[in-house]
Design an enzyme around this catalytic site. Structure first.
Site, short mmCIF file in Angstrom:
data_model
loop_
_atom_site.label_atom_id
_atom_site.label_comp_id
_atom_site.label_asym_id
_atom_site.label_seq_id
_atom_site.Cartn_x
_atom_site.Cartn_y
_atom_site.Cartn_z
N LYS A 50 -10.89 16.91 -16.47
CA LYS A 50 -10.37 18.25 -16.77
C LYS A 50 -11.29 19.33 -16.21
O LYS A 50 -11.03 20.52 -16.36
CB LYS A 50 -10.22 18.45 -18.28
CG LYS A 50 -9.12 17.57 -18.89
CD LYS A 50 -8.87 17.97 -20.33
CE LYS A 50 -8.15 16.93 -21.13
NZ LYS A 50 -6.77 16.70 -20.72
N HIS B 152 -5.82 17.95 -31.02
CA HIS B 152 -5.13 16.98 -30.15
C HIS B 152 -5.10 15.64 -30.89
O HIS B 152 -5.99 15.34 -31.70
CB HIS B 152 -5.94 16.87 -28.86
CG HIS B 152 -5.36 16.01 -27.80
ND1 HIS B 152 -5.45 14.65 -27.81
CD2 HIS B 152 -4.69 16.32 -26.66
CE1 HIS B 152 -4.88 14.15 -26.74
NE2 HIS B 152 -4.39 15.15 -26.03
N ASP C 72 -14.85 18.76 -30.04
CA ASP C 72 -14.04 18.26 -28.93
C ASP C 72 -13.99 19.36 -27.87
O ASP C 72 -13.27 20.34 -28.00
CB ASP C 72 -12.64 17.92 -29.46
CG ASP C 72 -11.67 17.55 -28.33
OD1 ASP C 72 -12.06 17.65 -27.16
OD2 ASP C 72 -10.53 17.18 -28.64
N CYS D 171 0.73 16.42 -27.05
CA CYS D 171 -0.17 15.54 -27.82
C CYS D 171 -0.76 16.28 -29.01
O CYS D 171 -1.95 16.09 -29.35
CB CYS D 171 -1.30 14.99 -26.94
SG CYS D 171 -0.73 13.97 -25.62
N GLN E 294 -11.17 20.95 -23.61
CA GLN E 294 -10.53 22.11 -22.97
C GLN E 294 -11.50 23.28 -22.82
O GLN E 294 -11.08 24.39 -22.47
CB GLN E 294 -9.31 22.57 -23.79
CG GLN E 294 -8.18 21.55 -23.85
CD GLN E 294 -7.54 21.29 -22.48
OE1 GLN E 294 -7.75 22.03 -21.51
NE2 GLN E 294 -6.75 20.23 -22.39
N1 C6P Z 1 -5.27 16.88 -23.26
C1 C6P Z 1 -3.37 17.96 -22.24
O1 C6P Z 1 -2.47 18.04 -21.41
P1 C6P Z 1 -8.62 12.43 -22.48
O2 C6P Z 1 -7.20 12.00 -22.31
O3 C6P Z 1 -9.42 11.43 -23.26
O4 C6P Z 1 -9.28 12.85 -21.21
O5 C6P Z 1 -8.57 13.79 -23.34
C2 C6P Z 1 -7.92 13.81 -24.59
C3 C6P Z 1 -7.95 15.20 -25.15
C4 C6P Z 1 -8.73 15.47 -26.25
N2 C6P Z 1 -8.85 16.71 -26.75
C5 C6P Z 1 -8.20 17.75 -26.21
C6 C6P Z 1 -8.39 19.11 -26.78
C7 C6P Z 1 -7.37 17.54 -25.09
O6 C6P Z 1 -6.74 18.57 -24.55
C8 C6P Z 1 -7.24 16.24 -24.56
C9 C6P Z 1 -6.31 15.98 -23.40
C10 C6P Z 1 -4.35 16.84 -22.14
O7 C6P Z 1 -3.50 18.80 -23.14
C11 C6P Z 1 -3.68 15.53 -21.94
S1 C6P Z 1 -2.76 15.05 -23.38
#
Ligand code: C6P
Length: 406
Positions: A226, A123, A200, A364, A203
């Site tokens: 999430k 991401h 990370d 993203c 997910q």
């Molecule tokens: N992905 C998606 O629709 P934040 O925004 O900080 O809570 O998470 C960022 C982020 C980082 N790593 C991974 C693997 C992610 O999936 C995400 C967020 C969402 O896929 C919003 S773009």
């Protein structure tokens, strides 16, 4: 024990509504999951009964809020099996957690000519902070590629890791491909060369049990929103001995021990990394999300969601022109696809009008789009409140759209 999904759905009143006169089918939980009543009520209760700023008050409300807030740190510690509560830092989310490490670990340990390895399926939140660090320090980013199936080519780590490698940062689960990466293997290999690893877990945490001790992860980061928690809260887990060597990320109240114009001494872990008033209400409500998942049983959740994923994949594969990105057998949570000859935005817009919430676009993750040479995709993603009936509604809608739009 099998999960009672209709009982679970009662905990999420938002799901029980019509949009555009159609029953809502929410298939966008990878972007953000919905929150159960337990989480919503906790936040309301805090504001109705005992809200106050934490760690500072000499009064009942502040003390109670502080106890609740710090209790959530213990819950997180237990949830990911960290060895100590000092290793749990609250942030705004995954993005801030990664930026914190890139900035602070980067300042302490990365110098000109050093290398950081990330994967091709990251991401943007796990790419850009490292690029910024590399620019600041004159370091280099190296990329671990994946196969078309969505499987990381971890055998290439051998040639990527050199004596200049300082850190590997990789997703536990890809937000596009759903691949569950072999992070334990990656960590072991990295450690054999003295390289630290950030995982990370944005997910991963709502779909599977995470044990940072067993993984031996140096850093593990994730977002509350999430995993059925409120937005605006994230976690940085870091091994104590590494966090202790890292300089503060931001300066301000809370993160100090003593401030003199001649110099400041910093607070102990984890407060050294928590400058300013944190997101008190969201952290406290986040505790209920963790309890919610633990009460369901994370193993049961994993098994149920994998069943849903398998069911949906099989149905989607029968649709003419279907191209699924990410077909590795070790997969969870999401199905990203295109249908030959139909624009993903048209599909997303029409599905929305049929009451079905999906995500479209580049998710993203530009490098993943570039890998498959596509401009945009459609993604459905699951949470424990989704049902096979919802998958059927979605698949039938898609079949209609194929006839209409192809
Ligand atoms: N992905 C998606 O629709 P934040 O925004 O900080 O809570 O998470 C960022 C982020 C980082 N790593 C991974 C693997 C992610 O999936 C995400 C967020 C969402 O896929 C919003 S773009």
């Amino acid at each position: 024990m099998t999960l009672d999904i209709s009982k679970i759905r009662n905990d999420f009143p938002i799901l029980n509504q019509q949009v555009y006169n159609k029953p809502l089918v929410y298939l966008d939980s990878a972007a953000s999951s919905q929150k159960p009543l337990q989480v919503l009520k906790k936040e309301e209760q805090l504001h109705l009964e005992y809200y106050g700023n934490i760690h500072r008050g000499a009064h009942f409300l502040a003390d109670k809020a502080t106890v609740e807030f710090e209790g959530v740190r213990d819950l997180v510690q237990d949830f990911i099996n960290a060895s100590s509560r000092e290793e749990i830092v609250f942030t705004k989310g995954t993005t801030e957690s990664i930026n914190l490490v890139a900035s602070s670990f980067g300042d302490a340990f990365v110098t000109e000519g050093d290398e950081i390895i990330i994967s091709e399926m990251e991401h943007h939140a796990n790419i850009v902070p490292w690029q910024l660090l590399a620019q600041r320090k004159g370091a280099t980013i190296k990329v671990l590629p994946f196969l078309d199936s969505g499987e990381l080519q971890i055998e290439k780590l051998d040639e990527l890791i050199t004596e200049k490698t300082k850190l590997i940062s990789v997703a536990h689960v890809s937000n596009v491909l759903g691949t569950v990466n072999p992070i334990k293997k990656i960590i072991k290999q990295a450690h054999e060369s003295g390289v630290k690893v950030l995982i990370d877990g944005a997910q991963a945490v709502k779909h599977m049990a995470v044990d940072v001790l067993d993984l031996d992860a140096d850093f593990y980061v994730f977002s509350a929103h999430k995993m059925y928690g409120p937005n605006g809260v994230g976690v940085l887990y870091g091994k104590k001995e590494i966090l202790e060597q890292m300089p503060p990320y931001q300066g301000g109240g809370e993160m100090i021990s003593e401030v003199k114009f001649g110099g400041t001494t910093f607070n102990e872990l984890p407060y050294k990394f928590e400058a300013g008033t944190p997101n008190i209400s969201s952290v406290i409500a986040f505790g209920e999300a963790i309890k919610y998942l633990q009460n369901l049983g994370i193993k049961e959740v994993t098994a149920y969601e994998n069943k849903l994923l398998g069911y949906a994949t099989e149905k989607l594969q029968q649709i003419p022109g279907m191209i699924i990105y990410g077909t590795h057998h070790c997969k969870t949570g999401v199905i990203t696809f295109n249908i030959d000859g139909i624009h993903s935005f048209d599909l997303g817009t029409m599905l929305d009008k049929m009451g079905i919430a999906v995500r479209t676009g580049r998710l993203c993750a530009d490098p993943v789009m570039d890998h498959y040479k596509v401009q945009s995709t459609v993604r459905i993603s699951f949470a424990v409140y989704n049902t096979t009936e919802e998958v059927d509604i979605f698949v039938e809608a898609l079949k209609k759209l194929v006839v209409m739009l192809a």
